[in-house]
Enzyme design. Structure first.
Site, PDB file in Angstrom:
ATOM      1  N   GLU A 183       0.803  -1.232   0.000  1.00  0.00           N
ATOM      2  CA  GLU A 183       0.000   0.000   0.000  1.00  0.00           C
ATOM      3  C   GLU A 183       0.834   1.280   0.000  1.00  0.00           C
ATOM      4  O   GLU A 183       0.520   2.223   0.730  1.00  0.00           O
ATOM      5  CB  GLU A 183      -0.923   0.011   1.234  1.00  0.00           C
ATOM      6  CG  GLU A 183      -1.878  -1.143   1.263  1.00  0.00           C
ATOM      7  CD  GLU A 183      -2.657  -1.249   2.577  1.00  0.00           C
ATOM      8  OE1 GLU A 183      -3.845  -1.577   2.509  1.00  0.00           O
ATOM      9  OE2 GLU A 183      -2.085  -1.022   3.651  1.00  0.00           O
TER      10      GLU A 183
HETATM   11  C1  TNX Z   1      -4.279  -4.023   4.659  1.00  0.00           C
HETATM   12  S1  TNX Z   1      -2.735  -6.426   4.279  1.00  0.00           S
HETATM   13  C2  TNX Z   1      -3.002  -3.820   5.110  1.00  0.00           C
HETATM   14  C3  TNX Z   1      -2.774  -3.443   6.508  1.00  0.00           C
HETATM   15  C4  TNX Z   1      -4.063  -3.304   7.255  1.00  0.00           C
HETATM   16  C5  TNX Z   1      -5.004  -4.411   6.857  1.00  0.00           C
HETATM   17  C6  TNX Z   1      -6.270  -4.435   7.636  1.00  0.00           C
HETATM   18  C7  TNX Z   1      -1.654  -5.397   4.051  1.00  0.00           C
HETATM   19  C8  TNX Z   1      -0.431  -5.908   3.462  1.00  0.00           C
HETATM   20  N1  TNX Z   1      -1.895  -4.132   4.387  1.00  0.00           N
HETATM   21  O1  TNX Z   1      -2.042  -2.252   6.569  1.00  0.00           O
HETATM   22  O2  TNX Z   1      -3.790  -3.364   8.604  1.00  0.00           O
HETATM   23  O3  TNX Z   1      -5.284  -4.259   5.501  1.00  0.00           O
HETATM   24  O4  TNX Z   1      -7.041  -5.554   7.350  1.00  0.00           O
END
Ligand code: TNX
Length: 530
Positions: A346
């Site tokens: 992300e």
């Molecule tokens: C996505 S999964 C994220 C996390 C969040 C999560 C919550 C991922 C690699 N990144 O930063 O905590 O969703 O479900």
């Protein structure tokens, strides 16, 4: 007529009680389900005279024997001595490649657990413990007939990496809670604990060369609580505690996104503040000297919300890489396991080219310190070093990119393996951006068929992450993790042909009774007859 009915009733009662007194080995509630179970008649009974005999040349054999003895002593109140000389429970380390496979042979006289690896013996011990009456889970003496049905079990894992992740960044978790989680993972034969040590809301591991990371970056958490961090000594204590239960720690430093806690601790790393007139383009490709001439940089504010994807390192600052180098070096020095997780998820505000450049440089740093990188699936958009691993959580095309580069994939689909998802819309905590995950949904899927084009040989293993935006303490953790962690453990261990929801749901209800004894506040899924 009357007589016949009585005879039938009596016969029925007798059959039922006979059945109750001698359940067969294959009726036992073992999770994960062993690959092969064969019944024999009779049972082995633990008595005040029962001892544990360890045989073989393993350095940790006595510890494994002691681990078993310590699990047996409180509820039985028996002495259970451990020795090399005598004992009806035999733990035998056989010659051969160190293996996670084990065998158990149970007769009326003896229980013999054999493996060519200490890990295998430890798993045999876990299986044996699950064969005992559930009262064994009590911390005080119980008067029970400690019988184990006779027969043989031959078992080995389907995947070599069977993991779970704790996000200790969003809400900090004290060492004691991490140890509790390790204890629970061991019961289900999970062997990797991934610690998500850093995120926008907190930095949780002492870095001696950058002390403000914990001083400032570790000082809060989601919701504004006081946060916390592990000193390097405490981290080592966690690593050692896990190793005793054959669990390897995988540390994660999430970057280049999810880095606000760093940017709040060290203004000089903060691209947002180093910008003349707020214009990012004028400082990209800035040489180190230019960076240093900039006005005294300002740190960003600490963050206690739960938005994602808005922070980034400046991938053009040499200082960024000097920082990453120290962090990777210090953590690698106290991490005996092979993996270092570099995050990479992300990074929505990092330019794509910058992201790729950053991931490639960070992989080199990790490799320089002797570790193999794991990254969230987005890292596969960069050129992965041979042997590095992409952790599939969201995008199939990223998993495919990793496979096409010849790299392996760790399977953690958010719709199945995310322990932070709500069970349904009424769940008291949890998120639901990926799915609602009831227990049957967490159980009914197959890693080798989940992602198109990704087959067994591309898969390193399976991991179930617990993100903690909504998890503030152990009560919250218990509720989201149990029973789902056991479903994922079975998906990772037991081959597909052996698994069925019908069988698992019967077995998990028996585990529920043990959790009740131990005070584990699990979710009573309406799909299971508890
Ligand atoms: C996505 S999964 C994220 C996390 C969040 C999560 C919550 C991922 C690699 N990144 O930063 O905590 O969703 O479900």
């Amino acid at each position: 007529m009357k007589k016949t009915i009585w005879t039938l009733l009596l016969a029925g009662t007798f059959a039922a009680s006979a059945c109750k007194e001698s359940p067969s080995l294959s009726d036992s509630a073992i999770i994960p389900l062993p690959q092969e179970i064969n019944n024999a008649s009779g049972s082995f009974n633990l008595t005040p005279e029962t001892g544990i005999k360890v045989v073989g040349a393993g350095v940790n054999l006595t510890e494994i024997g002691e681990y078993l003895a310590e699990k047996l002593r409180p509820a039985t109140s028996f002495d259970v001595p451990v020795s090399n000389e005598a004992g009806q429970i035999v733990l035998e380390l056989a010659d051969g490649d160190a293996s996670e496979a084990y065998e158990i042979r149970i007769s009326e006289e003896e229980v013999k657990i054999t493996s060519s690896g200490e890990a295998g013996l430890f798993y045999g011990v876990q299986t044996f413990l699950q064969l005992l009456p559930r009262e064994i889970a009590h911390a005080s003496a119980q008067s029970v007939d400690w019988a184990v049905p006779a027969g043989t079990i031959k078992d080995k894992p389907t995947f070599g990496y069977r993991g779970s992740m704790l996000d200790v960044a969003r809400h900090f978790m004290p060492v004691e809670d991490v140890k509790y989680y390790i204890d629970q993972m061991a019961v289900y034969k999970l062997n990797y604990l991934h610690l998500h040590l850093t995120d926008d809301q907190g930095w949780r591991i002492e870095i001696k060369s950058w002390p403000k990371l914990t001083e400032i970056g570790g000082s809060t958490e989601v919701g504004g609580g006081e946060g916390g961090y592990y000193t390097q000594e405490e981290y080592k204590e966690i690593v050692a505690y896990a190793a005793e239960q054959f669990i390897t720690i995988v540390p994660e430093v999430d970057m280049p996104g999810h880095t606000n806690a760093v940017l709040a601790s060290y203004g000089e790393l903060n691209p947002g503040v180093n910008l003349p007139d707020g214009d990012l383009t004028t400082v990209t490709k800035a040489p180190l000297e230019y960076e240093m001439q900039l006005k005294v940089p300002q740190a960003s504010e600490l963050y206690t919300g739960i938005e994602v994807g808005w922070s980034t390192f400046n991938t053009d600052f040499e200082l960024t890489y000097a920082f990453v180098d120290s962090v990777v070096r210090e953590i690698s020095e106290i991490t005996p396991g092979p993996y270092f997780h570099i995050g990479g998820d992300e990074s929505h505000v990092t330019e794509k080219d910058d992201y790729v450049y950053f991931v490639e440089r960070v992989q080199d740093i990790v490799s320089k310190y002797g570790k193999t990188s794991i990254g969230w699936d987005e890292v596969a958009t960069a050129k992965l070093l041979p042997g590095n691993v992409a952790q599939f959580w969201a995008k199939e095309e990223n998993a495919k990119l990793a496979k096409d580069q010849g790299n392996q994939i760790l399977i953690s689909p958010a719709k199945k393996a995310y322990l932070d998802m709500q069970y349904d819309s009424t769940s008291r905590i949890g998120l639901h951006w990926a799915a609602y995950i009831e227990l049957d949904s967490a159980y009914i899927w197959e890693p080798t068929e989940y992602t198109s084009g990704i087959t067994k040989e591309n898969i390193l293993g399976v991991e179930a992450p617990l993100w903690t935006e909504t998890v503030a303490n152990r009560v919250d953790l218990d509720y989201l993790v149990f029973p789902r962690l056991t479903a994922i453990a079975e998906v990772a261990w037991t081959k597909k042909e052996r698994r069925s929801w019908e069988s698992y749901s019967r077995r998990v209800s028996a585990h529920g009774k043990r959790w009740d004894i131990q005070g584990v506040g699990f979710y009573r899924s309406p799909k299971v007859n508890w």
